[in-house]
Motif scaffolding. Sequence first.
Motif, PDB file in Angstrom:
ATOM      1  N   SER A   1     -66.582  -5.645  30.508  1.00 45.34           N
ATOM      2  CA  SER A   1     -66.644  -4.442  29.823  1.00 45.34           C
ATOM      3  C   SER A   1     -66.261  -3.372  31.056  1.00 45.34           C
ATOM      4  O   SER A   1     -66.173  -3.538  32.042  1.00 45.34           O
ATOM      5  N   CYS A   2     -65.580  -2.454  30.434  1.00 39.74           N
ATOM      6  CA  CYS A   2     -65.215  -1.139  31.374  1.00 39.74           C
ATOM      7  C   CYS A   2     -65.512   0.184  30.367  1.00 39.74           C
ATOM      8  O   CYS A   2     -65.574   0.157  29.542  1.00 39.74           O
ATOM      9  N   ARG A   3     -65.689   1.086  31.539  1.00 41.39           N
ATOM     10  CA  ARG A   3     -66.115   2.233  31.050  1.00 41.39           C
ATOM     11  C   ARG A   3     -65.566   3.544  31.948  1.00 41.39           C
ATOM     12  O   ARG A   3     -65.762   3.386  33.156  1.00 41.39           O
ATOM     13  N   LEU A   4     -64.752   4.657  31.369  1.00 40.13           N
ATOM     14  CA  LEU A   4     -64.332   5.519  32.382  1.00 40.13           C
ATOM     15  C   LEU A   4     -65.196   6.772  32.289  1.00 40.13           C
ATOM     16  O   LEU A   4     -65.786   7.241  31.105  1.00 40.13           O
ATOM     17  N   GLU A   5     -65.754   7.160  33.510  1.00 39.30           N
ATOM     18  CA  GLU A   5     -66.460   8.393  33.696  1.00 39.30           C
ATOM     19  C   GLU A   5     -65.740   9.550  34.412  1.00 39.30           C
ATOM     20  O   GLU A   5     -65.007   9.318  35.096  1.00 39.30           O
ATOM     21  N   ARG A   6     -66.002  10.786  34.355  1.00 36.99           N
ATOM     22  CA  ARG A   6     -65.176  11.989  34.872  1.00 36.99           C
ATOM     23  C   ARG A   6     -66.622  12.657  35.469  1.00 36.99           C
ATOM     24  O   ARG A   6     -67.609  13.241  34.963  1.00 36.99           O
ATOM     25  N   SER A   7     -66.238  13.160  36.920  1.00 35.96           N
ATOM     26  CA  SER A   7     -67.461  13.587  37.555  1.00 35.96           C
ATOM     27  C   SER A   7     -67.205  15.313  37.546  1.00 35.96           C
ATOM     28  O   SER A   7     -66.314  15.478  36.846  1.00 35.96           O
ATOM     29  N   ALA A   8     -68.291  15.780  37.651  1.00 37.40           N
ATOM     30  CA  ALA A   8     -68.088  17.237  37.776  1.00 37.40           C
ATOM     31  C   ALA A   8     -66.888  17.893  38.549  1.00 37.40           C
ATOM     32  O   ALA A   8     -66.506  18.858  38.147  1.00 37.40           O
ATOM     33  N   SER A   9     -66.704  17.161  39.437  1.00 31.01           N
ATOM     34  CA  SER A   9     -65.592  17.836  40.137  1.00 31.01           C
ATOM     35  C   SER A   9     -64.147  17.543  39.653  1.00 31.01           C
ATOM     36  O   SER A   9     -63.154  17.823  39.855  1.00 31.01           O
ATOM     37  N   GLY A  10     -63.996  16.414  38.724  1.00 33.47           N
ATOM     38  CA  GLY A  10     -63.068  16.322  37.623  1.00 33.47           C
ATOM     39  C   GLY A  10     -62.294  14.801  38.267  1.00 33.47           C
ATOM     40  O   GLY A  10     -61.383  14.556  37.550  1.00 33.47           O
ATOM     41  N   ALA A  11     -62.880  14.118  39.135  1.00 35.36           N
ATOM     42  CA  ALA A  11     -62.530  12.855  39.600  1.00 35.36           C
ATOM     43  C   ALA A  11     -63.255  11.850  38.440  1.00 35.36           C
ATOM     44  O   ALA A  11     -63.865  11.911  38.011  1.00 35.36           O
ATOM     45  N   PHE A  12     -61.969  10.800  38.350  1.00 34.86           N
ATOM     46  CA  PHE A  12     -62.510   9.724  37.374  1.00 34.86           C
ATOM     47  C   PHE A  12     -62.987   8.774  38.256  1.00 34.86           C
ATOM     48  O   PHE A  12     -62.458   8.083  39.077  1.00 34.86           O
ATOM     49  N   ARG A  13     -63.642   7.858  37.448  1.00 35.33           N
ATOM     50  CA  ARG A  13     -64.112   6.456  37.938  1.00 35.33           C
ATOM     51  C   ARG A  13     -64.252   5.479  36.855  1.00 35.33           C
ATOM     52  O   ARG A  13     -64.671   5.874  35.927  1.00 35.33           O
ATOM     53  N   LEU A  14     -63.882   4.288  37.044  1.00 38.88           N
ATOM     54  CA  LEU A  14     -63.922   3.356  36.214  1.00 38.88           C
ATOM     55  C   LEU A  14     -65.082   2.153  36.555  1.00 38.88           C
ATOM     56  O   LEU A  14     -65.149   1.801  37.684  1.00 38.88           O
ATOM     57  N   ILE A  15     -65.936   2.132  35.541  1.00 43.38           N
ATOM     58  CA  ILE A  15     -67.247   1.420  35.810  1.00 43.38           C
ATOM     59  C   ILE A  15     -66.958  -0.273  35.233  1.00 43.38           C
ATOM     60  O   ILE A  15     -66.876  -0.271  33.871  1.00 43.38           O
ATOM     61  N   LEU A  16     -66.994  -1.135  35.804  1.00 42.24           N
ATOM     62  CA  LEU A  16     -66.948  -2.315  35.166  1.00 42.24           C
ATOM     63  C   LEU A  16     -68.039  -3.341  35.256  1.00 42.24           C
ATOM     64  O   LEU A  16     -69.034  -3.066  36.211  1.00 42.24           O
ATOM     65  N   GLY A  17     -68.372  -3.852  34.092  1.00 33.08           N
ATOM     66  CA  GLY A  17     -69.534  -4.813  34.049  1.00 33.08           C
ATOM     67  C   GLY A  17     -68.958  -6.273  33.892  1.00 33.08           C
ATOM     68  O   GLY A  17     -67.913  -6.770  33.405  1.00 33.08           O
ATOM     69  N   GLY A  18     -69.652  -7.125  34.852  1.00 30.90           N
ATOM     70  CA  GLY A  18     -69.328  -8.484  34.811  1.00 30.90           C
ATOM     71  C   GLY A  18     -70.067  -9.260  36.137  1.00 30.90           C
ATOM     72  O   GLY A  18     -71.262  -8.920  36.350  1.00 30.90           O
ATOM     73  N   PHE A  19     -69.494 -10.076  36.528  1.00 28.24           N
ATOM     74  CA  PHE A  19     -70.044 -11.179  37.577  1.00 28.24           C
ATOM     75  C   PHE A  19     -68.887 -11.010  38.733  1.00 28.24           C
ATOM     76  O   PHE A  19     -67.840 -11.211  38.907  1.00 28.24           O
ATOM     77  N   PHE A  20     -69.243 -10.198  39.824  1.00 26.99           N
ATOM     78  CA  PHE A  20     -68.295  -9.813  41.029  1.00 26.99           C
ATOM     79  C   PHE A  20     -68.897 -10.259  42.106  1.00 26.99           C
ATOM     80  O   PHE A  20     -69.939 -10.091  42.579  1.00 26.99           O
ATOM     81  N   ARG A  21     -67.914 -11.105  43.146  1.00 28.45           N
ATOM     82  CA  ARG A  21     -68.544 -11.524  44.212  1.00 28.45           C
ATOM     83  C   ARG A  21     -67.928 -10.737  45.353  1.00 28.45           C
ATOM     84  O   ARG A  21     -66.978  -9.917  45.267  1.00 28.45           O
ATOM     85  N   GLU A  22     -68.667 -10.317  46.337  1.00 28.83           N
ATOM     86  CA  GLU A  22     -68.420  -9.693  47.478  1.00 28.83           C
ATOM     87  C   GLU A  22     -67.111 -10.102  48.164  1.00 28.83           C
ATOM     88  O   GLU A  22     -66.913 -11.405  48.352  1.00 28.83           O
ATOM     89  N   GLY A  23     -66.237  -9.344  48.441  1.00 33.66           N
ATOM     90  CA  GLY A  23     -64.757  -9.825  48.827  1.00 33.66           C
ATOM     91  C   GLY A  23     -63.906 -10.029  47.874  1.00 33.66           C
ATOM     92  O   GLY A  23     -62.823 -10.218  48.102  1.00 33.66           O
TER      93      GLY A  23
END
Length: 127
Positions: free
Chosen positions: A42-64
């Motif tokens: 899954s992926c979801r795009l969000e915008r902060s109050a300052s106007g910066a975008f961030r993309l939030i991914l759902g899944g299984f992620f390994r450190e590194g």
Amino acid sequence: MMRTKTRSIVIIASLVMLAAGVPVNFRGFCQEPPPPPEDVFSCRLERSASGAFRLILGGFFREGSTVSVGGTIPRKVKLRDPIPASNEFFTMILKGRICNGLPGNIVVTRPNGPPAPPFFCVERCPN
């Protein structure tokens, strides 16, 4: 007598498959390794109050792990929501240069492995 002969054939076939590198269970049948879990689902795009975008991914992620969005590497990568008793996480947050690659393929590469199959994210940064 017939049962012993059948058992012998199954054992010999199992040994031949093992020698060829085919996983075999104890009853002599071929056994396929379980598929690895999807790295991104899954992926979801969000915008902060300052106007910066961030993309939030759902899944299984390994450190590194490394990630690219539409061929672009984000400036910041954070892992959140750890999976107990492992070095994996459920959430990856990407910041910086993500709008350049959206919509596009998200490719996660594990630290010591090949890239996972791409996940196409349809999110789009508004102008």
